[in-house]
Design an enzyme around this catalytic site. Structure first.
Site, mmCIF file in Angstrom:
data_model
loop_
_atom_site.group_PDB
_atom_site.id
_atom_site.type_symbol
_atom_site.label_atom_id
_atom_site.label_comp_id
_atom_site.label_asym_id
_atom_site.label_seq_id
_atom_site.Cartn_x
_atom_site.Cartn_y
_atom_site.Cartn_z
ATOM 1 N N ARG A 185 0.810 -1.235 0.000
ATOM 2 C CA ARG A 185 0.000 0.000 0.000
ATOM 3 C C ARG A 185 0.839 1.280 0.000
ATOM 4 N NH1 ARG A 185 -3.000 -3.021 3.968
ATOM 5 N NH2 ARG A 185 -4.657 -4.152 2.899
ATOM 6 N N LYS A 237 2.508 11.260 -11.668
ATOM 7 C CA LYS A 237 1.598 10.408 -12.454
ATOM 8 C C LYS A 237 2.311 9.095 -12.732
ATOM 9 C CE LYS A 237 -1.460 13.477 -15.026
ATOM 10 N NZ LYS A 237 -1.824 13.965 -16.366
ATOM 11 N N GLU A 278 8.377 17.268 -25.561
ATOM 12 C CA GLU A 278 7.789 17.681 -24.282
ATOM 13 C C GLU A 278 8.377 19.019 -23.817
ATOM 14 O OE1 GLU A 278 5.177 16.148 -23.178
ATOM 15 O OE2 GLU A 278 5.372 13.960 -23.261
ATOM 16 N N LYS A 334 6.447 22.838 -14.979
ATOM 17 C CA LYS A 334 5.653 21.697 -14.501
ATOM 18 C C LYS A 334 5.409 21.820 -12.993
ATOM 19 C CE LYS A 334 4.575 16.931 -14.884
ATOM 20 N NZ LYS A 334 4.668 15.669 -15.569
ATOM 21 N N GLU A 358 -5.082 16.880 -11.289
ATOM 22 C CA GLU A 358 -5.697 17.234 -12.578
ATOM 23 C C GLU A 358 -7.205 17.414 -12.472
ATOM 24 O OE1 GLU A 358 -3.781 15.429 -16.034
ATOM 25 O OE2 GLU A 358 -5.680 15.538 -17.081
ATOM 26 N N ARG A 366 -3.998 21.170 -14.620
ATOM 27 C CA ARG A 366 -2.934 20.236 -15.022
ATOM 28 C C ARG A 366 -3.172 19.628 -16.409
ATOM 29 N NH1 ARG A 366 0.417 15.771 -11.435
ATOM 30 N NH2 ARG A 366 1.596 14.961 -13.213
ATOM 31 N N ASN A 422 -1.201 18.154 -21.124
ATOM 32 C CA ASN A 422 -1.514 17.136 -22.131
ATOM 33 C C ASN A 422 -1.700 17.724 -23.517
ATOM 34 O OD1 ASN A 422 -1.455 14.572 -20.923
ATOM 35 N ND2 ASN A 422 -3.273 15.110 -19.735
ATOM 36 N N HIS A 480 -1.453 15.518 -26.553
ATOM 37 C CA HIS A 480 -1.479 14.126 -26.096
ATOM 38 C C HIS A 480 -2.749 13.383 -26.497
ATOM 39 C CE1 HIS A 480 1.955 15.531 -23.860
ATOM 40 N NE2 HIS A 480 2.124 14.385 -23.241
ATOM 41 N N HIS A 507 -1.835 10.101 -28.056
ATOM 42 C CA HIS A 507 -2.151 8.794 -27.475
ATOM 43 C C HIS A 507 -2.901 7.924 -28.477
ATOM 44 C CE1 HIS A 507 -1.777 10.225 -22.993
ATOM 45 N NE2 HIS A 507 -0.615 10.072 -23.577
ATOM 46 N N HIS A 540 6.692 7.820 -27.811
ATOM 47 C CA HIS A 540 5.704 8.705 -27.176
ATOM 48 C C HIS A 540 5.939 10.160 -27.601
ATOM 49 C CE1 HIS A 540 3.052 10.385 -24.143
ATOM 50 N NE2 HIS A 540 4.040 11.146 -23.715
#
Ligand code: NAD
Ligand code: GLY
Length: 388
Positions: free
Chosen positions: A125, A147, A189, A231, A241, A245, A249, A252, A256, A269
Site C-alpha cells: 500500500r 503520475k 515535451e 511543470k 488534474e 494540469r 496534455n 497528447h 495517445h 511517445h
C-alpha cells in the site's frame, strides 16, 4: 564538460514536497541520496538497455546507505509497459522479502519511471521511491509530478495512480548516451511548455534548438530546469488534474491515439506528442483561437527538432500488429479510427472528447469540438497539408 553546479526546483505539495536536482555527475554521488530515508533494502528498477550503462554506478552510490541494494532489469520498450512487466517488480520485491521501508529507485526513461511509481504506490500500500530519469523526456516531464501508470491495449496510461516520488535526480551526463531519436522525442515535451505557458521559453527553444540537438550542456541544463519549473508551477496548483494540469496534455489526445492505434512502441511517445501538437495547433486555429502564423511556427519547430509532423493513417494499419488497440476494430476510415481511440482518453467525459487547445499565445484551455471539425483537422494533418 557539464557544469558541476546543482540546480534545484521544488515541487511544492506541503507535506509531500520534494526537490528535483539537476546537474552533472549526480548519479555516482552518495550525497545525491543522503536525504532519502535510510532502510535495509533498496531496489533499483531499470531495463535491459539502461542497467548495463548505469546500474552499477547507482548501486555504488547507494551502498553506503542501504544494507542490500538489489536490481531488477525489465524488458525495454513501451510495449512492455503492462501488467506482466509490472509484476516482475513485485516478484523481485517479494523474493527479496522487502519490507515496507524498502526504497525503490527508478533508473531509466518514462516507461521505467511510470511503472516503478505504480509499483511503489501499491506494494504494501505504498513505499517510498526516487526518480533517477535518464532520458530527456523523463527529466523534463515524466519523472516529475507523480503520475504513474501502465498501458491497457484499449488505452494509453489507463491504469495507474497519483503517487509522488521523494526526490528526483536529473543527471544530465546520462543524456550523452541517449540515441538521437530519443533526444528528439524528449524535445517534444520541452517544446510543449512554450505555447501552453511561456512564449519567451518558446523563443528561447527556437534560438537554441541546434545547441539542444548538439547536446550542449548549458542548453540542456536550461531546458530541463525551465521545463521542471513550469511543470512544478502547474502540479503545485493542481496535483490531481481537476483542471489546470490538463494543459500539460497539449498534443497528447491525438498523440495517445497514434500510439495506441499503431501499436505501442511503433512511434515513440514524444514523436506521437510532437505530431499531436501539430494537430492540436490546427484545431486551435480552426476554433478561431490562434492565427495560422503560430500553427506554422510550431510545425516548423517540431519538424526542426526531428519529429514527425504528418500523422499516420490509422485505418491503413488494419493488419494485425503487436499491441495494436482492439478499439480500432470497427472504424473503416482514418479520422474515424482517431475518433474511436480518442473517446477512451482520460479527459473524455461521457464519450465526449476534450482537447487541450492553445487559447492565445502562451495560454491553454480544455475544449470539446464538433466531430466534423476534428475530422477536417485529422484529414489535413495526415497529409502533407499539415506542413503548409
Ligand atoms: P523510454 O522510457 O522508453 O526510454 C526511451 C529509450 O531510451 C528506451 O529504449 C530506454 O531503454 C532508452 N534509454 C533511456 N535512458 C537512456 C540513456 N541514458 N542512454 C541510452 N538509452 C537510454 O521512453 P521515454 O521517452 O523516456 O518515456 C516515455 C514514457 O513516459 C511513455 O510511456 C509515456 O506515457 C510516459 N510519460 C509519462 C508522463 C508522466 O507524467 N508520468 C509524462 C510524459 C510521458
Ligand atoms: N505529462 C502530463 C502530466 O504530468 O500531467
Amino acid at each position: 564538460m557539464y557544469s558541476r553546479s546543482i540546480e534545484t526546483v521544488t515541487i511544492d505539495l506541503v507535506d509531500r514536497s520534494y526537490p528535483i536536482e539537476i546537474g552533472s555527475a549526480l548519479l555516482d554521488d552518495p550525497q545525491s541520496f543522503a536525504a532519502v530515508t535510510g532502510a535495509t533494502t533498496a531496489l533499483i528498477i531499470s531495463n535491459t538497455t539502461v542497467a548495463p550503462l548505469y546500474a552499477q554506478r547507482l548501486k555504488s552510490a547507494l551502498s553506503p546507505r542501504y544494507k542490500h541494494v538489489h536490481l531488477v532489469s525489465l524488458p525495454d520498450g513501451e510495449e512492455h509497459k503492462n501488467w506482466q512487466t509490472l509484476n516482475l517488480i513485485f516478484d523481485a520485491l517479494l523474493e527479496h522479502k522487502s519490507d515496507r521501508k524498502t526504497v525503490l529507485f527508478a533508473l531509466g526513461g518514462g516507461v521505467v519511471g511510470d511503472m516503478t511509481g505504480f509499483a511503489a504506490a501499491s506494494y504494501m500500500r505504498g513505499v517510498p521511491f526516487v526518480q533517477v530519469p535518464t532520458t530527456l523526456l523523463a527529466q523534463v516531464d515524466s519523472s516529475v509530478g507523480g503520475k504513474t501508470a501502465i498501458n491497457h491495449p484499449l488505452g494509453k496510461n489507463m491504469i495507474g495512480a497519483f503517487y509522488q516520488p521523494v526526490k528526483v535526480i536529473c543527471d544530465l551526463d546520462t543524456l550523452k548516451t541517449l540515441p538521437a531519436r530519443e533526444l528528439s522525442a524528449g524535445l517534444a515535451e520541452v517544446i510543449k511548455y512554450g505555447p501552453i505557458a511561456d512564449m519567451a521559453f518558446l523563443d528561447w527553444i527556437e534560438a537554441n534548438l541546434d545547441a539542444l540537438l548538439a547536446r550542449d550542456p548549458a542548453a540542456l541544463a536550461h531546458a530541463v530546469k525551465r521545463s521542471c519549473e513550469i511543470k512544478a508551477w502547474v502540479v503545485g496548483l493542481d496535483e490531481r488534474e481537476s483542471g489546470l494540469r490538463a494543459i500539460l496534455n497539449f498534443g497528447h489526445t491525438f498523440g495517445h491515439a497514434i500510439e495506441a492505434g499503431l501499436g505501442y512502441g511503433q512511434w515513440l511517445h514524444g514523436e506521437a506528442v510532437g505530431c499531436g501538437m501539430v494537430m492540436a495547433a490546427h484545431l486551435s486555429h480552426r476554433l478561431g483561437l490562434i492565427d495560422s502564423a503560430l500553427v506554422n511556427r510550431l510545425t516548423t519547430l517540431i519538424q526542426r527538432a526531428g519529429l514527425p509532423v504528418v500523422g499516420p493513417d490509422l485505418a491503413a494499419k488494419s493488419a494485425p500488429s503487436k499491441g495494436k488497440s482492439p478499439a480500432l476494430g470497427s472504424s473503416a476510415d482514418n479520422a474515424g479510427s482517431y475518433l474511436d481511440l480518442m473517446r477512451v482518453d482520460k479527459k473524455a467525459e461521457a464519450g465526449e472528447i476534450k482537447f487541450v487547445v492553445i487559447d492565445g499565445p502562451g495560454r491553454a484551455a480544455v475544449r470539446s469540438a464538433p466531430d466534423a471539425l476534428v475530422r477536417e483537422v485529422i484529414n489535413t494533418c495526415c497529409t502533407e497539408n499539415a506542413i503548409k
